[in-house]
Design an enzyme around this catalytic site. Structure first.
Site, PDB file in Angstrom:
ATOM      1  N   SER B 128       0.812  -1.382   0.094  1.00  0.00           N
ATOM      2  CA  SER B 128      -0.180  -0.183   0.167  1.00  0.00           C
ATOM      3  C   SER B 128       0.899   1.072   0.276  1.00  0.00           C
ATOM      4  O   SER B 128       2.321   1.076  -1.081  1.00  0.00           O
ATOM      5  CB  SER B 128      -0.425  -0.058   1.335  1.00  0.00           C
ATOM      6  OG  SER B 128      -1.461   0.884   1.564  1.00  0.00           O
ATOM      7  N   ASP B 252      -9.177  -5.672  -5.831  1.00  0.00           N
ATOM      8  CA  ASP B 252      -8.798  -4.654  -5.011  1.00  0.00           C
ATOM      9  C   ASP B 252      -8.916  -3.047  -5.108  1.00  0.00           C
ATOM     10  O   ASP B 252      -8.966  -2.742  -5.864  1.00  0.00           O
ATOM     11  CB  ASP B 252      -6.970  -4.939  -5.496  1.00  0.00           C
ATOM     12  CG  ASP B 252      -6.666  -3.780  -3.837  1.00  0.00           C
ATOM     13  OD1 ASP B 252      -7.210  -3.164  -3.456  1.00  0.00           O
ATOM     14  OD2 ASP B 252      -4.999  -3.440  -4.163  1.00  0.00           O
ATOM     15  N   HIS B 280      -7.561  -5.675  -1.225  1.00  0.00           N
ATOM     16  CA  HIS B 280      -6.820  -5.431  -1.028  1.00  0.00           C
ATOM     17  C   HIS B 280      -5.044  -6.158  -0.095  1.00  0.00           C
ATOM     18  O   HIS B 280      -3.788  -5.190  -0.021  1.00  0.00           O
ATOM     19  CB  HIS B 280      -6.524  -3.193  -0.266  1.00  0.00           C
ATOM     20  CG  HIS B 280      -5.150  -2.930  -0.415  1.00  0.00           C
ATOM     21  ND1 HIS B 280      -4.680  -2.218  -1.232  1.00  0.00           N
ATOM     22  CD2 HIS B 280      -5.318  -2.086   1.140  1.00  0.00           C
ATOM     23  CE1 HIS B 280      -3.835  -1.366  -1.548  1.00  0.00           C
ATOM     24  NE2 HIS B 280      -3.963  -1.207   0.609  1.00  0.00           N
TER      25      HIS B 280
END
Lengths: 582, 302
Positions: B128, B252, B280
């Site tokens: 991320s 995602d 995600h």
């Protein structure tokens, strides 16, 4: 057996079941009734799609990992998008349980949370506002701190800046120094500066001061603190071995003896220098010690000046002690209180918005039998140092409060705020609050009509004790003002805690504000700071209409000064009031 | 909870962890003790002499995110993890909003960890928001890193019609995301409440506890989120010379498939790996698959 299927459908909460991929596998009727969605349309769709984008991001990044790692999430505040696009505030809780090897089920419950969300939003708004106010105050503080310690004309330190530097150095003076250097004050006064100002004008005077500043800078070591103390007085502060102090002073005298050319005119100014080394006892209060060292250097400078131009003198320990004079003065003051030689005069204070008179400040005068009417500057310091100030202060306070009541009763000047000065010594007196309460009760004046003015320096002398005293007075209902604001050494951390109602901006800044951008910026910062802290800003020493206009433009609330009225005897206050518009 | 606190008895935390089947085996972890390590709660596990895997967690969670992947890599790696400033057990008293106003402050933290622990030839695995910190760190000190593994990377979250780029979010979405963080403030603040059980004296317990909390300091998270959504890191991508593996999960929420293609095209020496996992955080939902993908593409020592 109870019909649990019915309970599932019509439970008080909205329920959903999700599979491993977050797709909806079941949803109850409560949810459908609440959101307007059709169950059949929801099955097989990703649960996060029911959340607005913001909540979806937080669900993906925070809630879902937490759910997988810990097995549960509790009361996440989210919104659910209804069938018509409406946002429904809800609390989301969920558990994740294993249903077989490698498979699991997520059980979601959503509870309507409209009310709670409103409270949370209000709380957050309040928090953000408080943060903004804090940030504003911090900015104002930083700007003000930079401004109040420097002289805008020369860029040197000013008086408060120098005293602060000196306090710092005196505090460290007792650490061992191999070269035997001690913090030493060189007090310079220009001989003949006034002539330049008078003959060539203020602009030339200012130019000369800048040249002098540059020369002093060039003649001083890089580590020295240099200040324009006031007018044509400069101070150099440096750590110097006692044996070398004379050479430093000699160098200062020499660089200033060189002629200066101002707008084609050659001018020679000389400087007289007084030296005092900061050899103070380790237990001395650094603020008092700093004042003392500067005063001694100043006295030495006058001795030098008395001997002719361009000379320097060092302070001689034990030389003429003004202490004897003070004892005589104190004895006279004691009898003055007894013999009713003291007077209270009143200086009107105006609302800048509409020009009306809001109140008066009580100022003590001494009708001295031999020396005439003396202003407080002639005797207050001695009274303060001796403790006589308590008696004196109590008398002024009583007189002022009674006067306010007399004006009310006769209708001559009713309803005015009465401001009275309180000294550091009085502030330290634990009995002060009882005394104030007694005086108000006897006279029958509402506490909110009395403003106690305390100088910034007095407040900072012992901030912890001052805070307690101020709180006591605040509970009494008395208003509190910080006097001479900008000249002291405020710790803003404390200032913020003090329950004060007014900031009185010192006259020195007001006097310079129409000609000096630095002073104007200081006044602006003070007004800004006062308002950021929710206080009334009061300017002192207003003498000219353009000063009043500038203050009004800056949003200053109230002002006093000769422009409106000098301090006058009680009988004259109704006359001033009658002349005021409104 | 267990009725007695004896260490010989079954640890209630182990039960908890086992129930959600994240840990396949307990992983011994030790806390490093330099100033940077203390500030960012740096922990080490695995074989001290083996190649280094440095794990950087994503937005909204802490290093506990990697718990499930860890057992698959510790037998033959030295594994170093840390908490981003403002997350987990990082020392938030060291937080400086100016220093962390951009991701450079966080990237500097990664480099500071490498310097303090004297890590070389590092494989940096980032998720991320940390993926762009990894990119910044690799550009600043390319010789430090053997390889980057980027999970769920997104160099720019906003759509940019001018360049035909679809980041997945509109400008209006951005405002909503920030507002949502505000509306969740109290939930987040609660998550960041002081740990009840963990103490610095029992770091072995502390690690498991961290995993069970996902602690994030809400004010810091708010700034990080704004930075992450508001900054376009695409111009950095051509400057990366370190070999890179991109792991992309299905569906995602944070990364449209086109973003992974964009990264693959812009990163010179990159490999794009499509995972079967959904969402995600594939390293959380499918740790075994994610670990296998990482292992499959690891480069041998230089």
């Amino acid at each position: 057996m109870r019909d649990y299927a019915e309970l599932w459908e019509h439970s008080p909460g909205s329920h959903l079941l999700l599979d491993d991929d977050g797709l909806i596998t079941a949803v109850n009727a409560t949810f459908c009734d609440w959101t307007g969605h059709q169950a059949t349309a929801l099955l097989g769709t990703p649960f996060p799609r029911l959340l607005p984008v913001g909540d979806r991001v937080l669900y993906a990044t925070h809630s879902l990992p937490q759910l997988v790692l810990t097995g549960r999430i509790a009361e996440a505040s989210v919104q659910v998008t209804g069938s018509a696009g409406q946002r429904l505030p809800a609390l989301l809780s969920a558990t994740r349980v294993a249903t077989g090897p490698g498979t699991s089920e997520t059980r979601v419950v959503l509870v309507d949370a409209q009310q709670r969300r409103r409270y949370e939003e209000e709380l957050l708004l309040a928090r953000r506002r408080a943060e903004e106010a804090r940030a504003q105050i911090a900015t104002a503080e930083a700007e003000l701190a930079a401004l109040v310690h420097h002289d805008s004309l020369t860029g040197l330190l000013n008086r408060p800046g120098l005293l602060r530097a000196l306090r710092g150095r005196l505090g460290e003076a007792y650490t061992d120094r191999a070269d035997g250097a001690v913090p030493t004050v060189f007090f310079l006064d220009l001989d003949g500066f006034r002539t330049v100002n008078d003959d060539l004008g203020h602009t030339s005077g200012d130019d000369l001061l800048r040249v002098v500043a540059d020369r002093i800078r060039s003649a001083s070591r890089a580590g020295a603190d240099i200040a324009r103390f006031a007018g044509d007085e400069f101070v150099v502060l440096d750590d110097v071995p006692p044996s070398a102090a004379g050479a430093v002073a000699g160098r200062l005298v020499d660089v200033l003896a060189e002629p200066v050319v101002l707008h084609g005119v050659e001018v020679v100014v000389h400087a007289s220098v007084g030296i005092c080394a900061g050899s103070v006892p380790p237990d001395a209060d650094p603020a008092e010690a700093a004042d003392l060292v500067v005063r001694r250097a100043d006295t030495a400078m006058y001795r030098a000046k008395a001997q002719g131009i361009g000379r320097w003198e060092a302070h001689v320990p034990g030389s003429t002690d003004p202490a004897t004079d003070r004892l005589v003065l104190l004895e006279q003051l004691r009898s003055a209180i007894r013999d009713r030689e003291l007077r209270v005069h009143y200086q009107p204070r105006m609302q800048l918005q509409d020009g009306s008179m809001s109140g008066v400040e009580a100022l003590v005068r001494w009708q001295h039998p031999a020396r005439g009417l003396l202003p407080p500057s002639e005797f207050i310091d001695a009274a303060e140092e001796s403790g006589l100030i308590r008696e004196l202060g109590a008398w002024v306070l009583g007189e002022a409060v009674e006067q306010a009541v007399r004006w009310d009763v006769t209708g001559a000047a009713p309803g005015l705020q009465m401001a009275v000065n309180v000294s550091a010594r009085q502030l330290a007196d634990t009995d002060l609050v009882n005394r104030v309460a007694g005086i108000l009760a006897r006279a029958g004046l509402a506490a909110s009509r009395l403003v106690l003015e305390i100088t910034e320096t007095a407040l900072m002398h012992d901030p912890e004790a001052a805070l307690r005293t101020l709180q006591d007075h605040r509970s009494l209902g008395v208003l509190l003002a910080v006097d001479d604001f900008g000249t002291g050494y405020s710790s803003f951390t404390y200032l913020k805690q003090f329950p004060v109602d007014e900031l009185k901006i010192d006259r020195t800044f007001v006097t310079g504000m129409t000609t000096d951008a630095g002073d104007r910026a200081i006044v602006a910062s003070c007004v800004h700071l006062a308002h950021a802290m929710g206080l009334v800003a009061v300017a002192e020493g207003v003498e000219w209409p353009d000063e009043r206009d500038a203050l009004t433009a800056l949003g200053c609330d109230q002002a006093q000064g000769y422009f409106f009225s000098r301090p006058v005897p009680a009988a004259a206050v109704p006359l001033v009031l009658a002349a005021v518009p409104g | 909870m267990a009725q007695d606190g004896s260490r010989e008895a079954v640890d209630p935390l182990t039960v908890e962890v086992a129930r959600v089947t994240v840990h396949t085996a307990p992983v011994a972890t030790e806390h490093s003790r330099g100033p940077v390590a203390r500030r960012l709660n740096v922990t080490s596990s695995g074989r001290p002499d083996a190649p280094v895997l440095l794990f950087a967690h994503g937005f909204g969670c802490d290093q506990g995110m990697w718990d499930g992947v860890l057992p698959h890599v510790t037998p033959d790696h030295r594994v170093v993890r840390f908490d981003l400033m403002g997350a987990g057990r990082s020392d938030t008293s060291a937080y400086d909003p100016v220093h962390y106003a951009t991701l450079d402050g966080h990237a500097a933290d990664i480099l500071a960890i490498c310097a303090e622990l004297d890590l070389h030839d590092v494989t940096l695995v980032a998720h991320s928001v940390s993926t762009m910190m990894a990119v910044l760190a690799a550009i600043a000190e390319p010789e430090r890193f053997r390889q980057l593994v980027l999970v769920g990377a997104n160099p720019y979250f906003l759509d940019d019609p001018a360049t035909g780029y679809t980041g997945g979010f509109s400008a209006a979405d951005l405002a909503e995301v920030s507002a949502a963080l505000d509306s969740n403030y109290f939930t987040w603040a609660e998550a960041f409440a002081p740990l009840i059980m963990g103490t610095p004296d029992t770091p072995d317990l502390g690690d498991a506890l961290t995993a069970s909390f996902c602690r994030v300091q809400p004010d810091i998270a708010r700034q990080l989120l704004t930075t992450m959504f508001g900054t376009d890191y695409r111009p950095l991508l051509p400057r990366v010379v370190t070999p890179t593996v991109l792991l992309q999960a299905r569906a995602d929420t944070m990364v449209p498939p086109s973003v992974a293609d964009h990264l693959h095209a812009q990163l010179a020496d990159s490999t794009l790996v499509q995972l079967a996992a959904v969402g995600h955080c594939p390293h959380i939902s499918a740790p075994a698959e994610t670990a296998a993908a990482i292992r499959a593409w690891l480069l041998p020592a230089r």
